[in-house]
Design a protein around this motif. Structure first.
Motif, PDB file in Angstrom:
ATOM      1  N   GLU A 179      34.206 110.486  78.747  1.00 23.14           N
ATOM      2  CA  GLU A 179      35.555 110.183  78.663  1.00 23.14           C
ATOM      3  C   GLU A 179      35.921 108.856  78.477  1.00 23.14           C
ATOM      4  OE1 GLU A 179      37.323 111.907  82.104  1.00 23.14           O
ATOM      5  OE2 GLU A 179      36.826 114.145  81.510  1.00 23.14           O
ATOM      6  N   ILE A 218      42.044 108.682  78.530  1.00 25.42           N
ATOM      7  CA  ILE A 218      41.956 109.997  78.450  1.00 25.42           C
ATOM      8  C   ILE A 218      43.269 110.621  79.344  1.00 25.42           C
ATOM      9  CG2 ILE A 218      40.438 110.361  80.241  1.00 25.42           C
ATOM     10  CD1 ILE A 218      39.746 113.102  78.700  1.00 25.42           C
ATOM     11  N   GLN A 256      45.060 112.468  82.194  1.00 23.04           N
ATOM     12  CA  GLN A 256      44.551 113.039  83.380  1.00 23.04           C
ATOM     13  C   GLN A 256      44.685 114.729  83.300  1.00 23.04           C
ATOM     14  OE1 GLN A 256      43.434 111.537  86.086  1.00 23.04           O
ATOM     15  NE2 GLN A 256      42.605 113.593  86.842  1.00 23.04           N
ATOM     16  N   SER A 280      41.372 115.576  81.605  1.00 28.17           N
ATOM     17  CA  SER A 280      40.002 115.159  82.209  1.00 28.17           C
ATOM     18  C   SER A 280      39.813 116.290  83.231  1.00 28.17           C
ATOM     19  CB  SER A 280      40.302 113.716  82.939  1.00 28.17           C
ATOM     20  OG  SER A 280      39.313 113.633  83.767  1.00 28.17           O
ATOM     21  N   THR A 281      41.157 116.622  83.708  1.00 21.15           N
ATOM     22  CA  THR A 281      41.060 117.943  85.103  1.00 21.15           C
ATOM     23  C   THR A 281      40.476 119.134  84.317  1.00 21.15           C
ATOM     24  OG1 THR A 281      42.661 116.603  86.419  1.00 21.15           O
ATOM     25  CG2 THR A 281      42.482 119.099  86.615  1.00 21.15           C
ATOM     26  N   ARG A 325      38.831 119.436  81.544  1.00 23.92           N
ATOM     27  CA  ARG A 325      37.264 119.328  81.321  1.00 23.92           C
ATOM     28  C   ARG A 325      36.431 119.582  82.555  1.00 23.92           C
ATOM     29  NH1 ARG A 325      35.328 116.221  77.255  1.00 23.92           N
ATOM     30  NH2 ARG A 325      34.051 115.157  78.575  1.00 23.92           N
ATOM     31  N   LYS A 326      37.026 119.089  83.745  1.00 21.86           N
ATOM     32  CA  LYS A 326      36.007 119.241  85.223  1.00 21.86           C
ATOM     33  C   LYS A 326      36.314 120.950  85.519  1.00 21.86           C
ATOM     34  CE  LYS A 326      36.452 114.653  86.558  1.00 21.86           C
ATOM     35  NZ  LYS A 326      37.686 113.537  86.330  1.00 21.86           N
ATOM     36  N   GLY A 338      36.703 114.298  74.549  1.00 24.24           N
ATOM     37  CA  GLY A 338      36.904 113.235  75.891  1.00 24.24           C
ATOM     38  C   GLY A 338      37.774 112.296  75.878  1.00 24.24           C
ATOM     39  N   ARG A 339      38.720 112.361  74.821  1.00 22.11           N
ATOM     40  CA  ARG A 339      39.747 111.472  74.689  1.00 22.11           C
ATOM     41  C   ARG A 339      41.200 112.079  74.389  1.00 22.11           C
ATOM     42  NH1 ARG A 339      40.487 110.741  69.247  1.00 22.11           N
ATOM     43  NH2 ARG A 339      38.859 111.179  67.919  1.00 22.11           N
TER      44      ARG A 339
END
Length: 116
Positions: free
Chosen positions: A10, A14, A16, A19-20, A22-23, A58-59
């Motif tokens: 990432e 990015i 938040q 990102s969350t 993706r996780k 990832g961005r």
């Protein structure tokens, strides 16, 4: 999107929520992370083209500008054309959009590999 790649890393900028997401996709088994690559184990529907592009790349990104056909036509251009063309509207309503996204993902990943 099953079988499609997702960039493992990432960028610092990015958002938040991307990102969350993706996780969460990895934790839920929708995406399987393996070494330096991550693959979608199953199809997943995103709420917007930008969310899909952000998760995959990832961005932060504008999905309407970044999603492109092999000929370089952006999703935004397709949507604008669709407003005046019934055939394009039908195309956007079918699974062709999924294939469009998958081909874009592969193109972008190949570009990223060439840079690295």
């Amino acid at each position: 999107m099953a079988g499609s790649e997702m960039v493992s890393g990432e960028t610092i900028s990015i958002h938040q929520h991307i990102s969350t997401l993706r996780k969460n996709l990895i934790e839920q088994g929708v995406v399987q992370a393996q070494d330096d690559q991550s693959l979608f184990a199953e199809d997943h529907v995103f709420p917007s083209p930008s969310t899909a592009a952000g998760v995959i790349l990832g961005r932060s990104t504008d999905g309407r500008k970044d999603w492109k056909t092999a000929e370089g036509v952006t999703l935004k251009q397709l949507q604008t054309t669709a407003e005046n063309n019934e055939d394009v509207q039908r195309l956007l309503q079918r699974k062709a959009v999924r294939r469009f996204y998958e081909s874009y993902v592969q193109l972008r990943l190949n570009e990223m590999r060439d840079v690295a």
